[in-house]
Motif scaffolding. Sequence first.
Motif, short mmCIF file in Angstrom:
data_model
loop_
_atom_site.label_atom_id
_atom_site.label_comp_id
_atom_site.label_asym_id
_atom_site.label_seq_id
_atom_site.Cartn_x
_atom_site.Cartn_y
_atom_site.Cartn_z
N GLU A 183 25.10 5.08 -17.38
CA GLU A 183 24.89 6.27 -18.99
C GLU A 183 24.17 6.79 -19.21
OE1 GLU A 183 29.58 7.21 -18.73
OE2 GLU A 183 30.47 7.42 -16.70
N PHE A 184 24.34 5.21 -20.76
CA PHE A 184 23.58 5.35 -21.35
C PHE A 184 23.77 5.88 -22.31
CE2 PHE A 184 20.62 4.48 -18.49
CZ PHE A 184 19.75 3.13 -18.58
N GLY A 185 25.18 6.60 -22.54
CA GLY A 185 26.76 6.63 -24.28
C GLY A 185 26.26 8.14 -24.07
N LEU A 186 25.69 8.99 -22.73
CA LEU A 186 25.55 9.77 -22.31
C LEU A 186 26.92 10.85 -22.07
CD1 LEU A 186 22.01 10.58 -21.81
CD2 LEU A 186 22.34 11.35 -23.96
N GLY A 187 27.50 9.99 -21.16
CA GLY A 187 28.54 10.55 -19.65
C GLY A 187 27.28 10.28 -18.78
N ARG A 188 28.96 10.96 -17.63
CA ARG A 188 28.62 10.62 -16.50
C ARG A 188 26.72 11.81 -15.62
NH1 ARG A 188 30.47 8.96 -12.17
NH2 ARG A 188 29.79 9.43 -10.19
N ALA A 189 25.87 11.17 -15.12
CA ALA A 189 24.40 12.39 -15.15
C ALA A 189 24.90 12.66 -13.97
CB ALA A 189 24.15 10.47 -14.52
N ILE A 190 24.54 14.28 -13.83
CA ILE A 190 25.05 15.34 -12.98
C ILE A 190 24.02 15.80 -12.14
CG2 ILE A 190 25.45 17.16 -14.97
CD1 ILE A 190 23.01 18.49 -14.34
N ALA A 191 22.76 14.82 -11.78
CA ALA A 191 22.24 14.45 -10.68
C ALA A 191 21.42 13.29 -10.70
CB ALA A 191 20.60 15.83 -10.42
N VAL A 192 20.83 12.70 -9.54
CA VAL A 192 20.12 10.92 -9.85
C VAL A 192 18.87 11.99 -8.92
CG1 VAL A 192 19.77 9.38 -7.96
CG2 VAL A 192 22.19 9.74 -9.58
N LEU A 193 17.66 11.89 -9.26
CA LEU A 193 16.62 12.45 -8.36
C LEU A 193 15.36 11.59 -8.28
CD1 LEU A 193 16.68 15.89 -10.18
CD2 LEU A 193 17.65 15.24 -8.08
N THR A 225 1.08 -1.07 -0.01
CA THR A 225 0.04 0.11 0.08
C THR A 225 0.86 1.48 -0.19
OG1 THR A 225 -0.20 -0.41 2.82
CG2 THR A 225 -1.82 -1.32 1.39
N VAL A 226 1.86 0.98 -0.34
CA VAL A 226 2.73 2.35 0.04
C VAL A 226 3.42 2.50 -1.84
CG1 VAL A 226 3.90 2.20 1.86
CG2 VAL A 226 5.11 1.17 -0.26
N ASN A 227 3.68 3.37 -2.00
CA ASN A 227 4.19 3.88 -3.33
C ASN A 227 4.88 3.45 -4.11
OD1 ASN A 227 3.99 7.26 -2.04
ND2 ASN A 227 2.34 6.31 -3.22
N PRO A 228 5.14 2.89 -5.62
CA PRO A 228 6.15 2.03 -6.11
C PRO A 228 7.48 2.99 -6.22
CG PRO A 228 4.43 3.14 -7.83
CD PRO A 228 3.95 3.63 -6.43
N MET A 229 8.65 2.31 -6.45
CA MET A 229 10.14 2.95 -6.56
C MET A 229 10.33 4.76 -7.36
SD MET A 229 13.17 0.14 -5.03
CE MET A 229 12.24 -0.90 -6.65
N GLN A 230 10.96 4.81 -7.42
CA GLN A 230 11.53 6.00 -8.79
C GLN A 230 12.33 6.78 -8.07
OE1 GLN A 230 7.96 8.74 -8.32
NE2 GLN A 230 6.50 7.45 -9.78
N LYS A 231 13.03 6.24 -9.47
CA LYS A 231 14.20 7.18 -9.42
C LYS A 231 14.79 7.65 -10.94
CE LYS A 231 16.63 7.14 -5.22
NZ LYS A 231 15.94 8.10 -4.80
N GLY A 232 16.24 8.21 -11.02
CA GLY A 232 15.81 8.87 -12.01
C GLY A 232 17.52 9.66 -12.75
N LEU A 233 17.78 9.43 -13.76
CA LEU A 233 19.65 10.63 -13.83
C LEU A 233 18.82 11.17 -14.99
CD1 LEU A 233 21.12 6.99 -15.01
CD2 LEU A 233 20.87 8.24 -12.92
N LEU A 234 19.34 12.82 -14.57
CA LEU A 234 19.55 13.64 -15.81
C LEU A 234 20.90 14.62 -16.15
CD1 LEU A 234 18.53 16.74 -15.71
CD2 LEU A 234 18.93 17.89 -13.91
N PHE A 235 20.45 14.24 -17.51
CA PHE A 235 21.52 14.21 -17.84
C PHE A 235 21.79 15.65 -18.48
CE2 PHE A 235 21.24 10.14 -18.42
CZ PHE A 235 22.12 9.53 -17.98
#
Length: 469
Positions: A411-421, A47-57
Motif C-alpha cells: 500500500e506504500f502508505g496510500l491505502g489499498r490500490a484501486i487497480a493492478v495494471l 528474448t521476451v519482454n521484462p515483467m511489468q506490473k503496477g499499482l494505481l492509487f
Amino acid sequence: MVQNYYEEIPKIKLISECFVKPTHVGVANGAPNEPHYLRTIDLITLTVNPMQKGLLFDTKPHNLRSHFLPNLKKSLAFALNHFYTLSGQLVTQKFPDEHACCLYVDCNSGPGARFIHACVEYRVSDIVSSVDVHPIVASFFDLGEKSINSDGHTRPLLSVQVTELLDGIFIGFTMNHCLADGTSLWHFISTLSEIFGQLNDQKEVNYDVVSITKKPIFKTLFFDHEYGPGPIPKLPYVEPNEFKFRYDPGPLRVRIFHFSSKSISMLKAQANEECGLHNNISSFQALCGLMWRSITRSRNLRPDYEVKFAVAINARPRLDPPLSPEYFRSFYVTAKCVYKAGDLLSNGLGQAALLINQIIKMYDDEGTRRVLKQYEEQPSIHRPVFNSSNGNPKAGIFIAGSSKFDTYGPEFGLGRAIAVLGGYVNMDDGKLVMNPGRDGDGSVDVEVVLKPETMNALELDEEFMSFTT
C-alpha cells in the motif's frame, strides 16, 4: 471507441530520473564477488519482454515530492541490499570452441535500479473508466520504452516509475524476467512496501533497524533438488544475433474482465457437475475452461482446427519437499494441451476443465523434475507460443499470472490500490493474465489480449458475458 494498444499514445512528461544502488552492498545476503550465473530455466525468457506490473492509487500525497519520493528511493536502496541481483548487469561469457555462451549477473558493477518520476494530465477516473486498458498505461513503465530481457546487458534489470496523475499516482515496476518470475516480482514489491512503512520520513535510518519478513533466497537449485555451484550452464549460441528475437503482433485490444466470487463458484460447480466429479475441478481450472472455450468460439475456427492451451505454473510448490516461495528466480514450467475446436465447443465446460485438470496434475514432483532436467540438458529460448508463420489463424491461449498473488497488499502508505495494471509487455493474441479481484473473497480479474475482431466477438458471447461484470 475501440483502442489500438499499439497506437501512438499521448505524451508523458519526465520530471526526473536517477539510479539507486544498495545502501550496503551485500550486507543482507553477502552479494558475491563471483558471477551470479543464470540457469537454463532462467534463460528461457531471454528474448521476451521484462515483467511489468503496477499499482494505481486514488490518493496523491500532498508531500509527494518533498517526502514520499525521497522515502521511496531510500526504501528501494534498502531493498536492494537484500535483492542485490536487481542492481547488477547482465554479462555474456563466450566459449567459441564449444559454440556456446553463458550469462551471469555482475552484482557489483551494475548501474543500480532506475528510478523515474513523471506526470501526465489524466485523472484516475480516466484510467479506470476506459473499456480497454487505456493506451497511456504503457507509458507508466519505463516511459513506454520497449525492451527485451537480453537488453539487460545495457539496461537496468529493475526500474520503478512513479507517475503523478491529477488526483492520484501510479507506481510501475519493470523487472527483468530472466532474474525473476511473478512470484518473485510480488515478493519484491511487498518487501519494498514493508520497508517503506518503517522509514516514516526519517532523514537518517540505520540499516540494522530496517527488517523484512521474507528474505529472498539466491542459492542455485538444480533439477535434482540439490544446491551448489554446479557446472556453468551454457546456451548453444555465441553471438546475440543467433538468438535475439523481437516480435510485433500487430493491432490488439487489451481488456480486463472481472469475475465475482459468486460467478467463480458457479463456474466451479458447473464444471464439476458436468464431469461427475466432487470438487476435483478447481475454480482456476473452471475459469480457464470458460476462457478457452469462449475465445475459441469467438475466433470462429473450423471444427477440425487444433486449438492450444498453455498455462505457466509456479514450480516451487510442485517439488517434494516444496521449495520456499522466497526462492528468487524465474522458476516456472508450462503445461500444454491441444484439442480440436469442434470437440472443445461441443463437449461443454466440464470437458475443457477436465483436460486442464489433467495436464496440471502431470506436474507433480516427478513431472516437474523431469521438465527441469530437460531444461538443463536441452537449453532453449522462448519464442511467442502462438506465433503463426504459415498464415493459419492463431488458435491458442496462454495463461500467466495468478489470482493467489498478494497484489493489493503493498500500500506504500496510500491505502489499498484501486487497480493492478500491466504494461505493453509480451502482448500477443491469446495472452491472458490472472490477477485477484480488488474486492477479494475469491474474485478474479483477467486481462485478455486479442485481435480486435476476436475481442469484439467475445464481448457478444452470451455465455461468457453472463459470468463477467
